[in-house]
Write a protein that holds these residues in place. Sequence first.
Motif, PDB file in Angstrom:
ATOM      1  N   ARG A  29     -37.157  57.269 -46.774  1.00  0.00           N
ATOM      2  CA  ARG A  29     -36.482  57.692 -45.556  1.00  0.00           C
ATOM      3  C   ARG A  29     -34.982  57.873 -45.771  1.00  0.00           C
ATOM      4  NH1 ARG A  29     -35.953  53.961 -40.185  1.00  0.00           N
ATOM      5  NH2 ARG A  29     -34.890  52.678 -41.734  1.00  0.00           N
ATOM      6  N   GLY A  30     -34.418  56.983 -46.589  1.00  0.00           N
ATOM      7  CA  GLY A  30     -32.971  57.033 -46.744  1.00  0.00           C
ATOM      8  C   GLY A  30     -32.487  56.622 -48.119  1.00  0.00           C
ATOM      9  N   LEU A  31     -31.227  56.936 -48.367  1.00  0.00           N
ATOM     10  CA  LEU A  31     -30.555  56.532 -49.603  1.00  0.00           C
ATOM     11  C   LEU A  31     -29.205  55.937 -49.235  1.00  0.00           C
ATOM     12  CD1 LEU A  31     -30.894  59.619 -52.009  1.00  0.00           C
ATOM     13  CD2 LEU A  31     -32.056  57.406 -52.243  1.00  0.00           C
ATOM     14  N   SER A  32     -28.832  54.854 -49.928  1.00  0.00           N
ATOM     15  CA  SER A  32     -27.468  54.350 -49.789  1.00  0.00           C
ATOM     16  C   SER A  32     -26.707  54.681 -51.063  1.00  0.00           C
ATOM     17  CB  SER A  32     -27.470  52.838 -49.553  1.00  0.00           C
ATOM     18  OG  SER A  32     -28.081  52.550 -48.314  1.00  0.00           O
ATOM     19  N   ARG A  45     -35.263  62.958 -56.762  1.00  0.00           N
ATOM     20  CA  ARG A  45     -36.518  62.340 -57.202  1.00  0.00           C
ATOM     21  C   ARG A  45     -37.021  61.317 -56.183  1.00  0.00           C
ATOM     22  NH1 ARG A  45     -35.358  60.491 -63.228  1.00  0.00           N
ATOM     23  NH2 ARG A  45     -37.600  60.043 -63.256  1.00  0.00           N
ATOM     24  N   PHE A  46     -36.103  60.563 -55.589  1.00  0.00           N
ATOM     25  CA  PHE A  46     -36.549  59.593 -54.577  1.00  0.00           C
ATOM     26  C   PHE A  46     -36.968  60.312 -53.288  1.00  0.00           C
ATOM     27  CE2 PHE A  46     -34.324  56.228 -57.098  1.00  0.00           C
ATOM     28  CZ  PHE A  46     -35.412  55.385 -57.222  1.00  0.00           C
ATOM     29  N   ALA A  47     -36.264  61.370 -52.941  1.00  0.00           N
ATOM     30  CA  ALA A  47     -36.643  62.140 -51.741  1.00  0.00           C
ATOM     31  C   ALA A  47     -38.059  62.687 -51.914  1.00  0.00           C
ATOM     32  CB  ALA A  47     -35.643  63.268 -51.510  1.00  0.00           C
ATOM     33  N   LEU A  83     -32.567  63.587 -45.149  1.00  0.00           N
ATOM     34  CA  LEU A  83     -32.543  62.200 -45.607  1.00  0.00           C
ATOM     35  C   LEU A  83     -31.481  61.417 -44.829  1.00  0.00           C
ATOM     36  CD1 LEU A  83     -34.372  61.327 -47.971  1.00  0.00           C
ATOM     37  CD2 LEU A  83     -32.329  61.237 -49.382  1.00  0.00           C
ATOM     38  N   GLN A  84     -31.788  60.157 -44.482  1.00  0.00           N
ATOM     39  CA  GLN A  84     -30.771  59.273 -43.894  1.00  0.00           C
ATOM     40  C   GLN A  84     -29.823  58.852 -45.012  1.00  0.00           C
ATOM     41  OE1 GLN A  84     -31.875  55.619 -42.027  1.00  0.00           O
ATOM     42  NE2 GLN A  84     -32.692  56.596 -40.189  1.00  0.00           N
ATOM     43  N   ARG A 141     -46.539  51.882 -44.524  1.00  0.00           N
ATOM     44  CA  ARG A 141     -46.445  50.582 -43.833  1.00  0.00           C
ATOM     45  C   ARG A 141     -45.018  50.228 -43.410  1.00  0.00           C
ATOM     46  NH1 ARG A 141     -49.638  46.406 -47.484  1.00  0.00           N
ATOM     47  NH2 ARG A 141     -48.967  47.769 -49.174  1.00  0.00           N
ATOM     48  N   ALA A 142     -44.022  50.806 -44.080  1.00  0.00           N
ATOM     49  CA  ALA A 142     -42.619  50.556 -43.684  1.00  0.00           C
ATOM     50  C   ALA A 142     -41.730  51.638 -44.286  1.00  0.00           C
ATOM     51  CB  ALA A 142     -42.162  49.177 -44.168  1.00  0.00           C
ATOM     52  N   PRO A 143     -40.660  51.993 -43.568  1.00  0.00           N
ATOM     53  CA  PRO A 143     -39.731  52.965 -44.162  1.00  0.00           C
ATOM     54  C   PRO A 143     -38.971  52.336 -45.331  1.00  0.00           C
ATOM     55  CG  PRO A 143     -38.983  52.293 -41.960  1.00  0.00           C
ATOM     56  CD  PRO A 143     -40.270  51.591 -42.207  1.00  0.00           C
ATOM     57  N   ILE A 144     -38.659  53.195 -46.299  1.00  0.00           N
ATOM     58  CA  ILE A 144     -37.990  52.724 -47.516  1.00  0.00           C
ATOM     59  C   ILE A 144     -36.603  53.345 -47.621  1.00  0.00           C
ATOM     60  CG2 ILE A 144     -38.056  52.799 -50.040  1.00  0.00           C
ATOM     61  CD1 ILE A 144     -40.502  51.421 -49.581  1.00  0.00           C
ATOM     62  N   ASN A 145     -35.638  52.512 -47.990  1.00  0.00           N
ATOM     63  CA  ASN A 145     -34.305  52.981 -48.344  1.00  0.00           C
ATOM     64  C   ASN A 145     -34.079  52.622 -49.810  1.00  0.00           C
ATOM     65  OD1 ASN A 145     -31.518  53.924 -47.237  1.00  0.00           O
ATOM     66  ND2 ASN A 145     -31.034  52.088 -48.427  1.00  0.00           N
ATOM     67  N   VAL A 146     -33.426  53.505 -50.547  1.00  0.00           N
ATOM     68  CA  VAL A 146     -33.068  53.158 -51.928  1.00  0.00           C
ATOM     69  C   VAL A 146     -31.554  53.138 -52.058  1.00  0.00           C
ATOM     70  CG1 VAL A 146     -33.222  53.772 -54.364  1.00  0.00           C
ATOM     71  CG2 VAL A 146     -35.193  54.136 -52.867  1.00  0.00           C
ATOM     72  N   SER A 147     -31.023  52.007 -52.546  1.00  0.00           N
ATOM     73  CA  SER A 147     -29.589  51.896 -52.794  1.00  0.00           C
ATOM     74  C   SER A 147     -29.300  52.281 -54.230  1.00  0.00           C
ATOM     75  CB  SER A 147     -29.114  50.459 -52.534  1.00  0.00           C
ATOM     76  OG  SER A 147     -29.076  50.203 -51.144  1.00  0.00           O
TER      77      SER A 147
END
Lengths: 315, 315
Positions: free
Chosen positions: A169-172, A162-164, A199-200, A132-138
């Motif tokens: 979609r991305g990691l900060s 693990r998050f990938a 990964l972004q 439903r939406a792209p996710i980024n994890v900081s």
Amino acid sequence: MKKRIYFNDVVARDGFQMESNFVPTEAKIKLVNELSHCGFAKVEVTSFTSPKAIPMLRDAEEVMGRIERVSGVEYSVLVPNLRGAERALEAKADELNLVMSTSETHNLANLRMTREKSFAALSEVIRHVGARAPINVSLSTSFGCPMEGDVAQSVIEEYADRFAALGVRGLSICDTTGMANPAQVIRMAESLQQQLPNLQLTFHFHNTRGMGLANVLAAVQSGITRFDGSLGGLGGCPYAPGASGNIASEDAIYMLDEMGFDTGIDIPRLLDIARELPNIVGHEVPGQMIKAGLNCNLHSAPPYVEALRHPPKCA
Amino acid sequence: MKKRIYFNDVVARDGFQMESNFVPTEAKIKLVNELSHCGFAKVEVTSFTSPKAIPMLRDAEEVMGRIERVSGVEYSVLVPNLRGAERALEAKADELNLVMSTSETHNLANLRMTREKSFAALSEVIRHVGARAPINVSLSTSFGCPMEGDVAQSVIEEYADRFAALGVRGLSICDTTGMANPAQVIRMAESLQQQLPNLQLTFHFHNTRGMGLANVLAAVQSGITRFDGSLGGLGGCPYAPGASGNIASEDAIYMLDEMGFDTGIDIPRLLDIARELPNIVGHEVPGQMIKAGLNCNLHSAPPYVEALRHPPKCA
């Protein structure tokens, strides 16, 4: 062709949540709209946390509902849990930004649970949101923790993996309290890009120890093209009171523009917006460009200069 | 083996000459002595200009006469002309630092003569001093002029050649009003080192637009090993009031130390000295490290963290 660099301004979330006075909803909406028209690739608009936890952002729904959606700009929001994710989806956020610390102590202090509990909770959010939406994890404290000290790069690499695997979609990669140095940034950037080329990756620096823009430079040299910045350098860190907070978007963007990168940003317009910030928050802000101005805004020479330049030949 | 980087602190000259209140002679002497014992390779102590031109440094002879001469530290002084050179030699300065601008307009505005007149006058000083002391020439506005704008790199290269031919030991490439960007720094550093491999090259940056430490990083990456810095970031530029001045020595040194370079500096001691600076000059200073502290000075976790770390197993 100039190389494209993508900036995400986080002032409306990361900056304002640290302020002691509530920034009026109208001012938030106006600012987000101005940032959108300036050319930012992404704007972090607000946080769908409990209004009790962060009262400064208690108007999250209203802000998200009333901002202009400018084409080409992604509107991201911070999401702490399932309830927040539901609110963010309802508000039609373009991206959900989840957060946890890579330092156990910082995660316990900030989120009041162990890293593994955070990881499990965020995994559930990621599964629940699905397509439903792209996710980024900081990933907070990725360059050091103010309570534990060093955080091994392997810890960040492990959480990144693990998050990938969960399909984010991305990691900060966040230097939450400004402990990174350029050599460390180069090692981190090279390793993560090699490990997760699809990964972004966004790098998030603070200027707490004056090294923020040096770290941006190191990251750019290592191939990183996405950065967080906060207008005026707002935000910051309760562990270094009085020190600078986030890197000032306008300072970092100007540096990269001067170096020949394409940031997509209308810099004179950005400086005009940044100069309004002290009126919005009621205090000075750490950014340097709003004080110094562009290199190309030249000053006039003192009046005696012309006479000295062309001295009378036969005086 | 760590690579050695050499720092010259210029606060006692470049910093104090910009202050509106006279810094007492005793305070100047004490500060120079403290900087010496901290591990600086060089300290720019004062200026042998006319006391009328720079009243803040009217005690040049007394300061030079009464500072401790710590072994391994070079004591440099600014010298504008022949009279200044005589005074500097009499005061047993270890190095004479001459100055001119690479921008015609800035030279006219600042020194009230054309660049060629400055070059001729400095040539005379260099010939007059001969082998009695090593000479450094500071080339102002090498990365841009606040009144003219761009200064072509070829202009700096030309003056560098001409001064090298006169036998000077070193050149300082000065970003007088903070207009440099890292890409420009890399081009300048690479070109000058190739052109004049035997000259001592010092890079002098300002943090006017927030890029000071990024420029230091770029220069170090290009092989430059000598830098000017000013304790606390004092000094500055009348063309950008309110903006930062020189790079803060302690911020730049900490960055390089964290990256693994050998700066020779006792950093905790340096921070103690820098923290005294606001008492000496009567106002806050822009340096970040004195507010943030060392990364290794850890903070205690909030009391609830330990309970969360080890939750009771059978509660």
